[in-house]
Scaffold this active site. Sequence first.
Site, PDB file in Angstrom:
ATOM      1  N   HIS A 275       7.262  11.144   0.450  1.00 19.48           N
ATOM      2  CA  HIS A 275       7.280  10.686   1.915  1.00 19.48           C
ATOM      3  C   HIS A 275       5.963   9.637   1.965  1.00 19.48           C
ATOM      4  O   HIS A 275       5.040   9.913   0.928  1.00 19.48           O
ATOM      5  CB  HIS A 275       7.007  11.815   2.883  1.00 19.48           C
ATOM      6  N   GLU A 337      14.749  14.730   4.921  1.00 18.66           N
ATOM      7  CA  GLU A 337      16.502  14.621   4.478  1.00 18.66           C
ATOM      8  C   GLU A 337      16.959  15.964   3.493  1.00 18.66           C
ATOM      9  O   GLU A 337      18.193  16.138   3.805  1.00 18.66           O
ATOM     10  CB  GLU A 337      16.394  13.440   3.881  1.00 18.66           C
TER      11      GLU A 337
HETATM   12  N1  COA Z   1      11.962  10.337  -6.827  1.00 27.20           N
HETATM   13  C1  COA Z   1      11.357   9.753  -7.935  1.00 27.20           C
HETATM   14  N2  COA Z   1      10.223   8.930  -8.006  1.00 27.20           N
HETATM   15  C2  COA Z   1       9.514   8.941  -6.620  1.00 27.20           C
HETATM   16  C3  COA Z   1      10.250   9.476  -5.674  1.00 27.20           C
HETATM   17  C4  COA Z   1      11.441  10.041  -5.438  1.00 27.20           C
HETATM   18  N3  COA Z   1      11.881  10.700  -4.589  1.00 27.20           N
HETATM   19  N4  COA Z   1       9.287   9.241  -4.255  1.00 27.20           N
HETATM   20  C5  COA Z   1       8.222   8.633  -4.894  1.00 27.20           C
HETATM   21  N5  COA Z   1       8.508   8.339  -6.381  1.00 27.20           N
HETATM   22  C6  COA Z   1       7.705   7.797  -7.046  1.00 27.20           C
HETATM   23  C7  COA Z   1       7.950   6.144  -7.062  1.00 27.20           C
HETATM   24  O1  COA Z   1       8.871   5.714  -8.359  1.00 27.20           O
HETATM   25  C8  COA Z   1       6.517   5.586  -7.388  1.00 27.20           C
HETATM   26  O2  COA Z   1       6.445   5.467  -8.979  1.00 27.20           O
HETATM   27  P1  COA Z   1       5.714   4.342  -9.655  1.00 27.20           P
HETATM   28  O3  COA Z   1       4.600   3.810  -8.915  1.00 27.20           O
HETATM   29  O4  COA Z   1       5.620   4.518 -11.035  1.00 27.20           O
HETATM   30  O5  COA Z   1       6.789   3.051  -9.389  1.00 27.20           O
HETATM   31  C9  COA Z   1       5.553   6.285  -6.832  1.00 27.20           C
HETATM   32  O6  COA Z   1       6.061   7.816  -6.643  1.00 27.20           O
HETATM   33  C10 COA Z   1       5.062   6.134  -5.412  1.00 27.20           C
HETATM   34  O7  COA Z   1       6.517   5.919  -4.628  1.00 27.20           O
HETATM   35  P2  COA Z   1       6.326   4.720  -3.623  1.00 27.20           P
HETATM   36  O8  COA Z   1       7.819   4.173  -3.284  1.00 27.20           O
HETATM   37  O9  COA Z   1       5.400   3.648  -3.766  1.00 27.20           O
HETATM   38  O10 COA Z   1       5.817   5.566  -2.374  1.00 27.20           O
HETATM   39  P3  COA Z   1       6.334   5.290  -0.739  1.00 27.20           P
HETATM   40  O11 COA Z   1       5.251   6.227   0.034  1.00 27.20           O
HETATM   41  O12 COA Z   1       6.440   3.985  -0.468  1.00 27.20           O
HETATM   42  O13 COA Z   1       7.819   6.156  -0.916  1.00 27.20           O
HETATM   43  C11 COA Z   1       9.915   7.112  -0.125  1.00 27.20           C
HETATM   44  C12 COA Z   1       8.136   7.048  -0.044  1.00 27.20           C
HETATM   45  C13 COA Z   1      10.078   8.095   0.964  1.00 27.20           C
HETATM   46  C14 COA Z   1      10.103   5.989  -0.022  1.00 27.20           C
HETATM   47  C15 COA Z   1       9.947   7.719  -1.430  1.00 27.20           C
HETATM   48  O14 COA Z   1       9.194   9.011  -1.605  1.00 27.20           O
HETATM   49  C16 COA Z   1      11.448   7.725  -1.764  1.00 27.20           C
HETATM   50  O15 COA Z   1      12.105   6.759  -2.154  1.00 27.20           O
HETATM   51  N6  COA Z   1      12.048   8.965  -1.551  1.00 27.20           N
HETATM   52  C17 COA Z   1      13.669   9.105  -1.907  1.00 27.20           C
HETATM   53  C18 COA Z   1      14.194   8.878  -0.889  1.00 27.20           C
HETATM   54  C19 COA Z   1      14.136   9.897   0.469  1.00 27.20           C
HETATM   55  O16 COA Z   1      14.146  10.845   0.330  1.00 27.20           O
HETATM   56  N7  COA Z   1      14.131   9.083   1.531  1.00 27.20           N
HETATM   57  C20 COA Z   1      13.976   9.799   2.957  1.00 27.20           C
HETATM   58  C21 COA Z   1      12.448   9.610   3.279  1.00 27.20           C
HETATM   59  S1  COA Z   1      12.183  10.697   5.069  1.00 27.20           S
END
Ligand code: COA
Length: 392
Positions: A275, A337
């Site tokens: 998140h 989710e």
């Molecule tokens: N699975 C695998 N790796 C994940 C991950 C996940 N669910 N969530 C984050 N990471 C990793 C990313 O790959 C990234 O790694 P990197 O720096 O080596 O590329 C790191 O953690 C940080 O991720 P980032 O996308 O920069 O963080 P964020 O705060 O923007 O991401 C989400 C938040 C929700 C977009 C992300 O956790 C995600 O994609 N989750 C899965 C989708 C999901 O469940 N969405 C519903 C959200 S309520």
Amino acid sequence: MIVESTLIKASASLTLSGMNTSELQATGASLAPAKAAGLEGVVVADTRLSQVDGERGELVIAGVRAEVLALEQAQGFEGVAARLLELGSGTRQPDLRAALGQARLAAFAVLGELNHALKLPDAMDALLACVTQGSAGGSALSVLGALPVYVAAGARRRAGLPLIVPNPSLSHAEDFLAMLGLAHSAARVRALEAYWVTVSDHGLNASTFAARVVASTGSDVVSCIAAALGALKGPLHGGAPGPVLDMLDATQHDDPRAWLEAELGAGRRIMGIGHRIYRVRDPRALVFERALVRLAEEDGESALIAARLAHAKRVEHAAVALLSERHPERPLHANVEFYTALLLEALAIPRALFTAAFAVGRCAGWLAHIDEQRRTGKLIRPASRYVGALPA
Ligand code: COA
């Protein structure tokens, strides 16, 4: 003009675009780097609607903790939606239950003109098309009332089933289940209410931000909701619960860790985990777990729900352990989710509708934010940093 303090400081580190400092200067980029990728940690609005505490894992909606609002109070979705709309607009709301009942009927009356939209294969595409065509020029309440009608009618039309007329005397949640042709016992309605109340608002998430940006331009409410729906559809926002169930199915008989490793190895993310704000487990996951346990106790099928919950926990623990090895710097836990998927599955809502069902609940928050943004009278218009080539 290049201002010294905004020049990119000489540093070997890469910028957002992947170019180093001298490459950027060669292309003409001269402003300070973007503050934070994805606006992480940037405060863009003051709101009275909800507070998300990512460190402590707390969510307060309209001044009340989400778990209390969802599981202990009896005001239901309409009560919480009315409170949010009042906070957003600063005006008292009419009897929302009656108003939404009439809005559902009005939406049903225009379905005949939405045949093509209803039949679009993706439920979110269908919902977006129905909203923009069927609700164009409509009020906030007409849109809030129309969403469950469009979702249910689309699902039944795509399945080749006859449409079910809304019943304005029912609550929004009960009528949604009824219009889908699903059982709507008191326990099941309570579970759906708990879900919608919990997701009704959540700070400046991507879809709410999208709605506020459009509202800030002075545009109409349907355009704001259309923008929000588009943002919610994405798998990183509201599109995750369907894939969460796919993951639970795929790991049902095997070691989840091997499956999860293969997903990460293929460059995919684990859906339902991670998140932007929460650094601990999303508090909404626990609300849904409790709602599921209550549903199992009250409505039977407890063995089925208990088995599914136990398996989900196994997968959650395996995913969190694996991701903590890979990302020790960033705590990644179950998000909303993960258990949304289980709750909506227990209600027999088809997984293709999960994101659209989420939209029905979140629409209350979107509408309140739209009003709140309008009252600021301020256009949201951030700046970008040009990193392209300059004319010779
Ligand atoms: N699975 C695998 N790796 C994940 C991950 C996940 N669910 N969530 C984050 N990471 C990793 C990313 O790959 C990234 O790694 P990197 O720096 O080596 O590329 C790191 O953690 C940080 O991720 P980032 O996308 O920069 O963080 P964020 O705060 O923007 O991401 C989400 C938040 C929700 C977009 C992300 O956790 C995600 O994609 N989750 C899965 C989708 C999901 O469940 N969405 C519903 C959200 S309520």
